[in-house]
Design a protein around this motif. Structure first.
Motif, mmCIF file in Angstrom:
data_model
loop_
_atom_site.group_PDB
_atom_site.id
_atom_site.type_symbol
_atom_site.label_atom_id
_atom_site.label_comp_id
_atom_site.label_asym_id
_atom_site.label_seq_id
_atom_site.Cartn_x
_atom_site.Cartn_y
_atom_site.Cartn_z
ATOM 1 N N HIS A 146 0.839 -1.194 0.000
ATOM 2 C CA HIS A 146 0.000 0.000 0.000
ATOM 3 C C HIS A 146 0.877 1.248 0.000
ATOM 4 N N ALA A 147 0.563 2.182 -0.858
ATOM 5 C CA ALA A 147 1.341 3.416 -0.956
ATOM 6 C C ALA A 147 0.822 4.509 -0.030
ATOM 7 N N LEU A 148 -0.394 4.360 0.480
ATOM 8 C CA LEU A 148 -1.025 5.418 1.268
ATOM 9 C C LEU A 148 -1.088 5.050 2.746
ATOM 10 N N SER A 149 -1.431 6.047 3.562
ATOM 11 C CA SER A 149 -1.735 5.834 4.977
ATOM 12 C C SER A 149 -3.238 5.959 5.167
ATOM 13 N N ARG A 150 -3.754 5.316 6.194
ATOM 14 C CA ARG A 150 -5.174 5.439 6.509
ATOM 15 C C ARG A 150 -5.365 5.881 7.959
ATOM 16 N N ILE A 151 -6.466 6.599 8.165
ATOM 17 C CA ILE A 151 -6.894 6.967 9.511
ATOM 18 C C ILE A 151 -8.331 6.507 9.679
ATOM 19 N N THR A 152 -8.597 5.747 10.731
ATOM 20 C CA THR A 152 -9.950 5.304 11.037
ATOM 21 C C THR A 152 -10.369 5.906 12.373
ATOM 22 N N VAL A 153 -11.566 6.454 12.423
ATOM 23 C CA VAL A 153 -12.093 7.081 13.631
ATOM 24 C C VAL A 153 -13.368 6.356 14.047
ATOM 25 N N GLU A 194 10.476 3.457 -7.541
ATOM 26 C CA GLU A 194 11.757 2.775 -7.360
ATOM 27 C C GLU A 194 12.260 2.891 -5.924
ATOM 28 N N THR A 195 12.128 4.095 -5.333
ATOM 29 C CA THR A 195 12.619 4.301 -3.965
ATOM 30 C C THR A 195 11.532 4.129 -2.913
ATOM 31 N N GLY A 196 10.270 4.204 -3.332
ATOM 32 C CA GLY A 196 9.158 4.126 -2.394
ATOM 33 C C GLY A 196 8.951 5.388 -1.597
ATOM 34 N N LYS A 197 9.519 6.511 -2.023
ATOM 35 C CA LYS A 197 9.429 7.757 -1.282
ATOM 36 C C LYS A 197 8.433 8.712 -1.925
ATOM 37 N N TRP A 198 7.705 9.433 -1.058
ATOM 38 C CA TRP A 198 6.719 10.424 -1.495
ATOM 39 C C TRP A 198 7.304 11.824 -1.424
#
Length: 716
Positions: free
Chosen positions: A224-231, A266-270
């Motif tokens: 997964h490339a993103l972060s998630r927030i669950t409330v 390639e680096t996985g950096k955003w």
């Protein structure tokens, strides 16, 4: 390259999500003439250790490196089939590619090739677009082999207003494990151990310089490339069985988090390019026992810092505003992980889950004292048909004004008259401003009564206040000046006029007509004294904070920190009519403004649980309850050094005055429903601990981390 050593059957491994992967039997070769096709495999570790739950498009760059001077790259795509079982050992097979999607080792330096594979996908999705571009266009590159390397960057945006469908459509996943620094995913049928790095040709006998062999099999591992927030919101004390009522069109906002950026596969950096935040989270299944469960995706990289009171989560329920700060979130995570980190940066592939119990806290022993503000009074010392001289005097309990401007408006009579005027046409253009010269206690003007048809309405304002109107010749519209809320010391706007009767007691004010009922008619040539009474046109709000001596006491001061008091959802701006002193609110509601803090320190009686010095704020006069709109109530917010939050919204309009200071507008023991000009309102609040509590946080689904309870006090 000696093609006699090629295997005519090219192995195709499975798209799996298990930790280990068996090589598939060599029965799925893709061969064109005497060329051998490059076969692709993949691994989806998105939410379970299994294959894709639906047919999924995979777009990839294949880089073939012979040496530093010989590099080729191409783009292609494939489709993963549905994994019917979704078990830990199951997988998704790759569909047989069409002719245009097949790439061959022979075109990529053959036995000399070292292959890197960089891929993107949206689990369970085909033909996905982002910003109206397909995955293939977002990744870019040529579908033919070309010299040099392509850009491995992909620009991605998540929607600020998120839904369940958008969460799925924007769930970007990527794979970079088959590359020079890649980890795992490289298998050899001759030497079946998982290896790091490139895919390449390996000899059957590693001790020989040449001979038969096979090309490596690759296993693409998607992350997964993103972060998630669950409330998760749970009803607490004070809400009973009634459902939460969010502010119209909203639920929970996530403030200041990145939503657009560029990912280097390639680096996985955003590299994030904004901090627009999430305006609405996506409702999801309430499987946690919560009354509401909401989820949102953001770009990784948002940092939470210890001690930072920047709001991250914010929501409004039943006209009560709640928020969670960076400090609160980090404290919860540290408690759960038994760590003492001073900062935490949100990572890709992690879901940060907060469980928040929302309750209404108690405010006890609430009292309010209402007292009139002092009047600043002026008089005309001598009057005749020549120059007008003014002497300012101090009324009982008041102070003389020495810093003001004087205006007049001629309410001209059609006939000559020496009788007292009854003219009350004071709405119009106050463009005639006096030149004032101080002579001892007297003020000398350059005015005089031109004739016995001239009758004047006199008005004062604080020095250099800008008078505005439609035009200088439009007497149908009353001129006005603008006022704005803020610190009492710098937001003291004056307006004055001659009033009928005595000025020793407060003057009645009408919310529709200002001071019309008490204004003096126009004044003609006279030798009588003209008293001009100046009034403060703001409402001064004072807040005194107290707490108890019990275990439920709230820390009102902590080290060098003390409480913060804010005014919420009020009209910060307004105008004052020159003719009748009517105050009108203008503009839109202001969300919040801080009161001026008193000096730190304990009270005069030496105790450490009481604060007697007042927090102060000057506000445009207005009603505390409105008839329509998203926010019906003016509120007061109190934040303690321990980040406990207390809110007075609906209750503020119900507080009664225990004393009215002889006000003609506010009755003693009556509700304070309107803040009038020239009034000071003093509220005393006794605070106890309560509110939002039992905040827990888990980073789960991809990586599970459990956080301990954290008490957070938020108030109605």
């Amino acid at each position: 390259m000696n093609k006699l050593y090629y295997s005519l059957i090219v192995t195709t491994a499975l798209l799996t999500t298990a930790c280990t992967n068996d090589l598939e039997n060599d029965t799925n070769a893709v061969v064109s003439g005497d060329k051998e096709a490059i076969a692709f495999v993949g691994q989806n570790n998105t939410t379970t250790r299994a294959g894709f739950a639906a047919r999924t498009e995979i777009v990839m760059h294949i880089r073939s490196t012979k040496d530093a001077n010989n590099i080729r790259e191409t783009r292609t795509q494939a489709y993963a089939k549905i994994d019917e079982t979704l078990s830990e050992t199951s997988s998704s097979a790759i569909e047989s590619p069409d002719d245009e999607s097949v790439r061959y080792w022979d075109d990529a330096y053959g036995r000399d090739a070292k292959l890197s594979v960089f891929a993107v996908a949206i689990p369970g999705k085909t033909a996905v677009t982002n910003n109206e571009k397909y995955l293939s266009a977002l990744l870019g590159g040529s579908t033919s082999w070309s010299d040099g390397t392509m850009s491995e960057e992909i620009t991605w945006t998540v929607s600020p207003k998120q839904t369940t469908d958008l969460i799925a459509d924007e769930d970007l996943a990527f794979s970079n494990n088959i590359s020079e620094k890649g980890e795992g995913g490289v298998f050899s049928s001759n030497h079946p151990t998982e290896k790091d790095g490139y895919l390449k040709f390996r000899l059957t006998d590693e001790n020989q310089a040449d001979g038969p062999g096979k090309f490596d099999q690759g296993n693409l591992k998607f992350t997964h490339a993103l972060s998630r927030i669950t409330v998760n919101l749970v009803k607490g004390t004070g809400y009973g069985n009634s459902p939460f009522k969010f502010e119209d069109g909203t639920n929970v906002k996530i403030l200041g988090v990145p939503t657009t950026g560029t990912l280097n596969i390639e680096t996985g950096k955003w590299n994030s390019s904004d901090a627009a935040g999430i305006t609405t989270m996506a409702p999801t299944t309430n499987d946690s026992g919560a009354d509401y469960m909401l989820v949102a995706q953001i770009l990784p990289g948002y940092t939470m810092t210890d001690g930072d009171n920047t709001n991250v989560l914010e929501f409004i329920i039943d006209d009560n505003k709640y928020f969670i700060t960076q400090d609160m979130m980090l404290d919860a995570l540290n408690a759960g992980q038994n760590t003492t980190e001073t900062s935490l940066t949100m990572e890709k592939g992690k879901n940060y889950v907060f469980k928040i119990t929302v309750g209404k806290s108690k405010i006890i022993n609430v009292t309010a004292t209402l007292e009139p503000w002092v009047n600043v009074t002026a008089k005309d010392q001598t009057m005749d048909n020549s120059h007008i001289t003014l002497d300012l005097f101090t009324n009982t309990g008041g102070t003389a004004s020495t810093n003001f401007d004087l205006y007049r408006l001629n309410d001209k009579s059609v006939t000559i008259s020496t009788d007292a005027s009854t003219a009350t046409n004071w709405g119009g253009n106050y463009t005639d401003k006096a030149t004032l010269t101080q002579n001892g206690t007297n003020w000398v003007t350059d005015w005089f009564f031109e004739d016995n048809k001239s009758f004047y309405h006199f008005r004062t304002v604080d020095k250099d206040r800008k008078i505005k109107g439609t035009t200088d010749t439009d007497n149908s519209v009353d001129d006005y000046f603008e006022i704005t809320s803020g610190a009492q010391s710098s937001h003291d706007y004056h307006w004055g006029a001659p009033f009928k009767g005595s000025t020793t007691s407060p003057i009645v004010y009408s919310t529709s007509d200002g001071y019309t009922a008490n204004l003096s008619p126009a004044i003609g040539a006279t030798g009588d004294i003209i008293n001009l009474t100046e009034l403060h046109m703001m409402s001064n709000i004072n807040v005194v904070l107290r707490t108890t001596k019990t275990s439920d006491a709230v820390a009102l001061e902590k080290a060098t920190d003390q409480c913060e008091v804010s005014l919420t959802y009020f009209y910060a701006d307004g105008t004052v009519n020159m003719g009748n002193g009517l105050v009108k609110t203008t503009g839109s509601l202001a969300t919040s403004a801080l009161f001026t803090q008193p000096a730190a320190g304990t009270s005069a009686d030496g105790t450490d649980y009481i604060k007697t010095n007042a927090f102060t704020f000057a506000v445009v006069p207005q009603a505390l309850k409105r008839s329509s709109g998203d926010h019906l109530y003016v509120g007061i917010t109190i934040k303690t050094p321990d980040n406990n939050q207390y809110y007075v919204v609906e209750k503020l309009a119900d507080i009664v005055a225990t004393a009215n200071g002889s006000s003609q507008n506010q009755t003693e023991n009556g509700k304070i429903s309107f803040w009038y000009p020239n009034h000071t309102y003093t509220y005393t609040f006794t605070l106890t601990k309560a509110g939002i509590k039992n905040v827990t946080c888990t980073v789960q689904d991809w990586v599970n981390v459990t956080a301990d309870n954290q008490n957070i006090s938020l108030e109605d």
